[in-house]
Scaffold this motif. Structure first.
Motif, mmCIF file in Angstrom:
data_model
loop_
_atom_site.group_PDB
_atom_site.id
_atom_site.type_symbol
_atom_site.label_atom_id
_atom_site.label_comp_id
_atom_site.label_asym_id
_atom_site.label_seq_id
_atom_site.Cartn_x
_atom_site.Cartn_y
_atom_site.Cartn_z
ATOM 1 N N PHE A 167 -13.467 -11.190 10.246
ATOM 2 C CA PHE A 167 -13.028 -10.786 8.917
ATOM 3 C C PHE A 167 -13.897 -9.655 8.381
ATOM 4 C CE2 PHE A 167 -16.202 -14.105 8.120
ATOM 5 C CZ PHE A 167 -16.992 -13.552 7.118
ATOM 6 N N LEU A 168 -13.308 -8.915 7.452
ATOM 7 C CA LEU A 168 -14.027 -7.907 6.674
ATOM 8 C C LEU A 168 -13.652 -8.094 5.214
ATOM 9 C CD1 LEU A 168 -15.753 -5.322 6.342
ATOM 10 C CD2 LEU A 168 -13.636 -4.008 6.645
ATOM 11 N N TRP A 169 -14.666 -8.164 4.350
ATOM 12 C CA TRP A 169 -14.422 -8.175 2.910
ATOM 13 C C TRP A 169 -14.446 -6.730 2.416
ATOM 14 C CZ3 TRP A 169 -18.366 -12.630 1.689
ATOM 15 C CH2 TRP A 169 -17.820 -13.834 2.147
ATOM 16 N N ILE A 170 -13.397 -6.343 1.700
ATOM 17 C CA ILE A 170 -13.246 -4.979 1.196
ATOM 18 C C ILE A 170 -13.371 -5.000 -0.329
ATOM 19 C CG2 ILE A 170 -11.734 -2.962 1.067
ATOM 20 C CD1 ILE A 170 -10.319 -4.064 3.593
ATOM 21 N N ASP A 171 -14.391 -4.338 -0.830
ATOM 22 C CA ASP A 171 -14.591 -4.226 -2.269
ATOM 23 C C ASP A 171 -13.778 -3.064 -2.819
ATOM 24 O OD1 ASP A 171 -16.398 -6.274 -3.102
ATOM 25 O OD2 ASP A 171 -17.996 -5.232 -2.050
ATOM 26 N N ALA A 172 -12.879 -3.344 -3.748
ATOM 27 C CA ALA A 172 -12.075 -2.315 -4.405
ATOM 28 C C ALA A 172 -12.429 -2.280 -5.885
ATOM 29 C CB ALA A 172 -10.589 -2.607 -4.224
ATOM 30 N N ALA A 200 0.237 -2.357 -3.040
ATOM 31 C CA ALA A 200 0.079 -1.592 -1.798
ATOM 32 C C ALA A 200 -0.570 -2.434 -0.709
ATOM 33 C CB ALA A 200 -0.751 -0.334 -2.070
ATOM 34 N N PHE A 201 -1.564 -3.239 -1.063
ATOM 35 C CA PHE A 201 -2.204 -4.109 -0.072
ATOM 36 C C PHE A 201 -1.269 -5.238 0.366
ATOM 37 C CE2 PHE A 201 -6.321 -2.129 -0.960
ATOM 38 C CZ PHE A 201 -6.898 -2.154 0.302
ATOM 39 N N ARG A 259 -10.444 2.575 7.657
ATOM 40 C CA ARG A 259 -9.494 3.711 7.707
ATOM 41 C C ARG A 259 -8.115 3.254 7.256
ATOM 42 N NH1 ARG A 259 -12.193 4.912 12.594
ATOM 43 N NH2 ARG A 259 -10.530 3.915 13.801
ATOM 44 N N GLU A 260 -7.694 2.088 7.721
ATOM 45 C CA GLU A 260 -6.389 1.565 7.323
ATOM 46 C C GLU A 260 -6.362 1.267 5.821
ATOM 47 O OE1 GLU A 260 -5.846 -1.822 9.794
ATOM 48 O OE2 GLU A 260 -5.482 -0.650 11.615
ATOM 49 N N ALA A 261 -7.452 0.725 5.302
ATOM 50 C CA ALA A 261 -7.523 0.451 3.865
ATOM 51 C C ALA A 261 -7.460 1.741 3.060
ATOM 52 C CB ALA A 261 -8.806 -0.326 3.547
ATOM 53 N N GLY A 262 -8.086 2.806 3.581
ATOM 54 C CA GLY A 262 -8.023 4.104 2.907
ATOM 55 C C GLY A 262 -6.600 4.613 2.812
ATOM 56 N N ALA A 263 -5.825 4.386 3.875
ATOM 57 C CA ALA A 263 -4.418 4.801 3.849
ATOM 58 C C ALA A 263 -3.632 4.005 2.813
ATOM 59 C CB ALA A 263 -3.803 4.630 5.236
ATOM 60 N N VAL A 264 -4.003 2.733 2.641
ATOM 61 C CA VAL A 264 -3.350 1.907 1.623
ATOM 62 C C VAL A 264 -3.653 2.451 0.228
ATOM 63 C CG1 VAL A 264 -3.265 -0.401 0.594
ATOM 64 C CG2 VAL A 264 -3.386 -0.147 3.081
ATOM 65 N N LEU A 265 -4.887 2.859 0.005
ATOM 66 C CA LEU A 265 -5.256 3.434 -1.289
ATOM 67 C C LEU A 265 -4.473 4.717 -1.561
ATOM 68 C CD1 LEU A 265 -6.946 3.684 -3.846
ATOM 69 C CD2 LEU A 265 -8.788 4.667 -2.457
ATOM 70 N N VAL A 266 -4.325 5.544 -0.544
ATOM 71 C CA VAL A 266 -3.546 6.789 -0.703
ATOM 72 C C VAL A 266 -2.117 6.463 -1.119
ATOM 73 C CG1 VAL A 266 -2.570 8.758 0.529
ATOM 74 C CG2 VAL A 266 -4.971 8.149 0.849
ATOM 75 N N GLU A 267 -1.534 5.425 -0.507
ATOM 76 C CA GLU A 267 -0.170 5.037 -0.852
ATOM 77 C C GLU A 267 -0.100 4.544 -2.299
ATOM 78 O OE1 GLU A 267 3.843 4.086 -0.886
ATOM 79 O OE2 GLU A 267 2.662 5.426 0.389
ATOM 80 N N ALA A 268 -1.116 3.790 -2.729
ATOM 81 C CA ALA A 268 -1.134 3.325 -4.113
ATOM 82 C C ALA A 268 -1.258 4.493 -5.085
ATOM 83 C CB ALA A 268 -2.288 2.342 -4.307
#
Length: 372
Positions: A167-172, A200-201, A259-268
């Motif tokens: 797992f990875l915890w992602i702080d937004a 988006a997530f 990197r995948e999370a960054g793409a999700v942010l771009v979509e949001a």
């Protein structure tokens, strides 16, 4: 031994106020191992937190490591958490399944092999803090422990589990602008903007379910674990903090997931062009696996068959300390009595049959492995 271990509280003090940690149970099991002739050491890996390592044999030959953790989660909601009572063929109490029955299986194996002339070396490694930050296993690996193979006796229902998720915890962190609730022209609602990120997530989670997979573990997954923000109902919140958990598959790295999370942010941000947010990686624990064709997996399955079981291979959905061993070069699989579905529950239990069968299988496997 399972009943005695359950009756010896070892609640992780980080998880529940008043938890006593591992010292009492560590001294109990260390005494048993020493009585059986094992070279035994108790190590304080953090204030009040203890590992136990017992060794039998040395020199040339195979080295087998049997591992379990001594701590448990808290006991809130349990009427008699440390009873160790037996009812209808089950042992009840906190830690019965996760994982004092597995520790008892390890200790029974150690006791049975103690008087035998078995070559090679058996290492019993019982660790602290698995339920929180794995301080015990981290210290064990840092101290240089290694073996030709390892079995981590987490509850698997006596299935052999050579793979587990990570797992990875992602702080937004979403930025808004504070203002009085009556002045919408001045305020920017960070919580509402965070909603765009959540949507988006959510879509990313559906993509993972559709496009990723592993033969034993299934797809990767993603969910929002915690959210916080705002100071009062009449104030536009200037910040919102969301922690996402991304469950990973073997081979996935922290950099790849970010990197995948960054793409999700771009979509949001495409949906909400004014959205200001920053993503940062938090705690990362990689997924690992051992090939089903390795002698460790093949021979453990053979021992299951000799005990009258079908010899089932499955995947461990949870992250486990086997990761540290695999990452340090010691192939490690999970195998033990009890169900992960019973872990942490208010009526935690484990089947007596599974405890006894686990001990028989571990002993059979260890004899053959060390002689080989």
């Amino acid at each position: 031994m399972t009943r005695r271990l359950v009756r010896t509280p070892s609640v992780n003090p980080v998880l529940e106020k008043g938890g006593g940690g591992e010292e009492r149970i560590a001294r109990l099991v260390a005494g048993w191992l020493a009585d059986w002739g094992y070279a035994t050491r108790i190590a304080e890996v953090a204030p009040g937190r203890y590992n136990v390592v017992g060794r039998r044999g040395a020199g040339s030959g195979a080295v087998l490591l049997l591992n379990g953790h001594l701590d448990t989660v808290g006991v809130s909601g349990m009427s008699d958490p440390f009873s160790g009572s037996v009812r209808e063929g089950r042992v009840y109490g906190r830690g019965a399944a996760d994982m004092k029955a597995g520790v008892a299986g390890i200790l029974a194996t150690a006791a049975r092999l103690a008087p035998e002339e078995v070559p090679g070396e058996l290492i019993v490694a019982l660790t602290a803090d698995e339920e929180h930050a794995s301080l015990g296993m981290e210290a064990l690996v840092a101290d240089g422990i290694s073996a030709d193979a390892a079995i981590v006796c987490e509850p698997t229902g006596l299935a052999v589990m050579p793979a587990h998720k990570g797992f990875l915890w992602i702080d937004a962190r979403v930025r808004g602008r504070a203002a009085h609730g009556s002045r919408p022209g001045l305020g920017i609602d960070a919580i509402t903007w965070a909603g765009h990120l959540l949507v988006a997530f959510e879509a990313e989670g559906k993509r993972l379910a559709r496009d990723t997979g592993h033969p034993l573990l299934g797809p990767a997954s993603l969910h929002a674990g915690t959210i916080s923000g705002g100071s009062a109902p009449s104030v536009y919140p200037d910040g919102c903090h969301v922690v996402f958990e991304r469950r990973t598959l073997p081979g996935e790295t922290e950099a790849q997931v970010m990197r995948e999370a960054g793409a999700v942010l771009v979509e949001a941000q495409r949906r909400c062009r004014s959205l200001e947010a920053k993503l940062e990686p938090g705690l990362f624990r990689p997924a690992t696996e051992v090939a089903e064709t390795t002698p460790l997996v093949r021979e453990l399955l053979a021992a299951c068959v000799r005990a009258g079981l079908p010899g089932k291979v499955a995947g461990m959905s949870a992250w486990v300390d086997a990761c540290f061993l695999n990452e340090s070069g010691t192939p490690a699989v999970c195998f033990g009595p009890g169900s992960i579905a019973q872990a942490h529950t208010a009526d935690e239990w484990v089947e007596v049959y599974e405890i006894e069968t686990c001990a028989d299988i571990l002993t059979d496997f260890a004899r053959r492995f060390l002689r080989a």
